[in-house]
Motif scaffolding. Structure first.
Motif, PDB file in Angstrom:
ATOM      1  N   ASN A   1      44.560  55.075  50.326  1.00 17.12           N
ATOM      2  CA  ASN A   1      44.342  53.627  50.274  1.00 17.12           C
ATOM      3  C   ASN A   1      44.995  52.865  51.418  1.00 17.12           C
ATOM      4  OD1 ASN A   1      42.712  53.087  47.989  1.00 17.12           O
ATOM      5  ND2 ASN A   1      44.410  53.715  46.659  1.00 17.12           N
TER       6      ASN A   1
ATOM      7  N   LEU B   1      35.406  56.872  42.010  1.00 19.04           N
ATOM      8  CA  LEU B   1      36.259  56.747  40.830  1.00 19.04           C
ATOM      9  C   LEU B   1      35.914  55.453  40.093  1.00 19.04           C
ATOM     10  CD1 LEU B   1      38.566  57.571  38.986  1.00 19.04           C
ATOM     11  CD2 LEU B   1      40.194  56.779  40.713  1.00 19.04           C
TER      12      LEU B   1
ATOM     13  N   GLY C   1      45.509  49.961  38.551  1.00 14.78           N
ATOM     14  CA  GLY C   1      46.812  49.336  38.295  1.00 14.78           C
ATOM     15  C   GLY C   1      47.314  49.670  36.898  1.00 14.78           C
TER      16      GLY C   1
ATOM     17  N   ARG D   1      34.432  55.142  36.408  1.00 14.68           N
ATOM     18  CA  ARG D   1      35.064  54.269  35.406  1.00 14.68           C
ATOM     19  C   ARG D   1      34.022  53.356  34.770  1.00 14.68           C
ATOM     20  NH1 ARG D   1      40.101  53.076  39.518  1.00 14.68           N
ATOM     21  NH2 ARG D   1      41.536  54.642  38.680  1.00 14.68           N
TER      22      ARG D   1
ATOM     23  N   SER E   1      49.997  56.921  40.360  1.00 16.03           N
ATOM     24  CA  SER E   1      48.593  56.506  40.376  1.00 16.03           C
ATOM     25  C   SER E   1      47.680  57.641  39.932  1.00 16.03           C
ATOM     26  CB  SER E   1      48.206  55.912  41.725  1.00 16.03           C
ATOM     27  OG  SER E   1      48.375  56.819  42.757  1.00 16.03           O
TER      28      SER E   1
ATOM     29  N   ARG F   1      50.270  53.407  46.083  1.00 18.91           N
ATOM     30  CA  ARG F   1      50.973  52.170  45.708  1.00 18.91           C
ATOM     31  C   ARG F   1      51.773  52.402  44.432  1.00 18.91           C
ATOM     32  NH1 ARG F   1      47.043  47.844  42.649  1.00 18.91           N
ATOM     33  NH2 ARG F   1      45.599  49.361  41.757  1.00 18.91           N
TER      34      ARG F   1
ATOM     35  N   HIS G   1      37.233  49.089  47.551  1.00 26.11           N
ATOM     36  CA  HIS G   1      37.975  49.763  46.474  1.00 26.11           C
ATOM     37  C   HIS G   1      39.252  48.957  46.258  1.00 26.11           C
ATOM     38  CE1 HIS G   1      39.798  52.705  43.908  1.00 26.11           C
ATOM     39  NE2 HIS G   1      40.791  52.903  44.746  1.00 26.11           N
TER      40      HIS G   1
ATOM     41  N   ARG H   1      46.511  47.419  46.828  1.00 25.20           N
ATOM     42  CA  ARG H   1      46.250  48.551  47.731  1.00 25.20           C
ATOM     43  C   ARG H   1      46.371  48.126  49.195  1.00 25.20           C
ATOM     44  NH1 ARG H   1      42.133  48.990  43.788  1.00 25.20           N
ATOM     45  NH2 ARG H   1      42.546  50.655  42.298  1.00 25.20           N
TER      46      ARG H   1
END
Ligand SMILES: NC(=O)C1=CN([C@@H]2O[C@H](COP(=O)(O)OP(=O)(O)OC[C@H]3O[C@@H](n4cnc5c(N)ncnc54)[C@H](O)[C@@H]3O)[C@@H](O)[C@H]2O)C=CC1
Ligand SMILES: O=C([O-])CC(=O)C(=O)O
Length: 340
Positions: free
Chosen positions: A133, A161, A235, A165, A244, A92, A190, A98
């Motif tokens: 995605n 991921l 984002g 995070r 990304s 994206r 996700h 997504r």
């Protein structure tokens, strides 16, 4: 000598591909004693870039890299593989969600699900991670079109991921390091509706292990900015890099497959989006991120059972479930429309 593992990476000419292949080839994922045959798939227009990646891998002179081949056809890509990293898909751009990628990407996973069914060994135990995605729904579609040949439990989508995070945000907030934080959970999709949950997480602070809520001492933070930061991180990276996440995404995909291959550590779980068996009331078959443990001997994952939800958590889980059901229905419709 240990037989080599045949490992496919799709989208290998792309930015995640570039970061992922070195970790697979150098023994980070499957160990320094395990030879690997790397198969790199991309679209024909990227054949030249792919060849450059092959040349670089050769130039790395890696003892664990048994062979590397570049292919642009699914038959050559999927035949005889042990592991598949399904990365190849459109990313994206700023301002997109997504799920806006669904129309463009779902047909790739319909086609690759069919290719798995057609070309993978009948006895295959192939383990598949979908990174492209919208990852959960793409994995659902690939599993659907491989059904009858590849069991659904062999398919997963990447929420590692998000998990990483969440670990990093907790470590930063508590002034600890990653190794001190355990058992965060990503529930659901996700996407922006995912629920990063620290109710069962622990933090080792100055040698004492405490629950994350006590370690942070700020419930409003954990139920507000912490969740939003993890949900929106992808984002924010796009806004800053205009591309990304790639380095962190590749690292997370390698963590996911490493743990699937070797098993999770005693007393610890990781987040993986896997087909729901109805646990926690999640509709059967939906590819939903759960806390899982993995037995390294059998390479079977199990959803961690018996965790309690308060009303706050129940609301978050309902929202992400609803979104995944809607995505699934849209994807099924798009697949009917997609003439592949
Ligand atoms: N699940 C997650 O946590 C994350 C998922 N992603 C997703 O991963 C995907 C890849 O991202 P990037 O590597 O940054 O994109 P990229 O655009 O740099 O690379 C994608 C590659 O896939 C290739 N490709 C397209 N269709 C293909 C097909 N049918 N077969 C094989 N290869 C094909 C393209 O030619 C390109 O080389 C995107 O969908 C992105 O949104 C990215 C970060 C994290
Ligand atoms: O946000 C994106 O589009 C890429 C991605 O999935 C992530 O970084 O989590």
């Amino acid at each position: 000598m240990t037989a080599p593992l045949r490992v496919l990476v799709t989208g290998a000419a792309g930015q995640i591909g570039y970061s992922i292949v070195i970790r697979i080839a150098d023994g980070t994922v499957f160990g320094k004693e395990q030879p690997v045959q790397l198969v790199l798939l991309d679209v024909p227009q990227c054949a030249n870039v792919l060849e450059g990646v092959v040349f670089e891998l050769q130039d790395c002179a890696l003892p664990t890299l048994h062979s590397v081949e570049a292919v642009t056809e699914e038959k050559a890509a999927f035949t005889g593989i042990d592991y598949a990293f399904l990365v190849g898909a459109m990313p994206r751009r700023e301002g997109m969600e997504r799920k806006d990628l669904l129309a463009a990407n779902v047909k790739i996973f319909k086609s690759q699900g069919k290719a798995l069914a057609e070309y993978a060994k009948p006895t295959t135990k192939v383990a598949i991670i979908v990174v492209g995605n919208p990852a959960n729904t793409n994995a659902f579609i690939a599993a659907k079109y491989a059904a009858g040949k590849i069991p659904a439990k062999n398919f997963s989508a990447m929420t590692r991921l998000d998990h990483n995070r969440a670990l990093a945000q907790l470590a930063l907030k508590t002034g600890t390091t990653i190794g001190d934080v355990k058992n965060v959970i990503i529930w659901g999709n996700h996407s922006g509706t995912q629920f990063p949950d620290v109710t069962h997480a622990t933090v080792n602070k100055n040698g004492t292990e405490t629950d994350a809520y006590s370690a942070v001492g700020d419930n409003a933070f954990l139920q507000g900015p912490f969740i939003a930061t993890v949900q929106k991180r992808g984002g924010v990276i796009i806004e800053k890099r205009k591309l990304s996440s790639a380095m962190s995404a590749a690292k997370a995909a390698c963590d996911h497959i490493h743990d699937w291959h070797f098993g999770t550590k005693a007393g610890q779980y990781v987040s993986m989006a896997v087909p729901s068996d109805g646990s926690y009331g999640i509709p059967q078959g939906l590819i939903f991120s759960f806390p899982v443990t993995i037995d390294g001997a059998t390479r079977e994952w199990k959803i961690v059972q018996g965790l309690n939800f308060d009303d706050f958590a129940k609301g978050k889980i309902a929202a992400t479930t609803k979104e995944l059901e809607e995505e699934r229905d849209d994807a099924l419709k798009a697949c009917d429309d997609a003439n592949i």
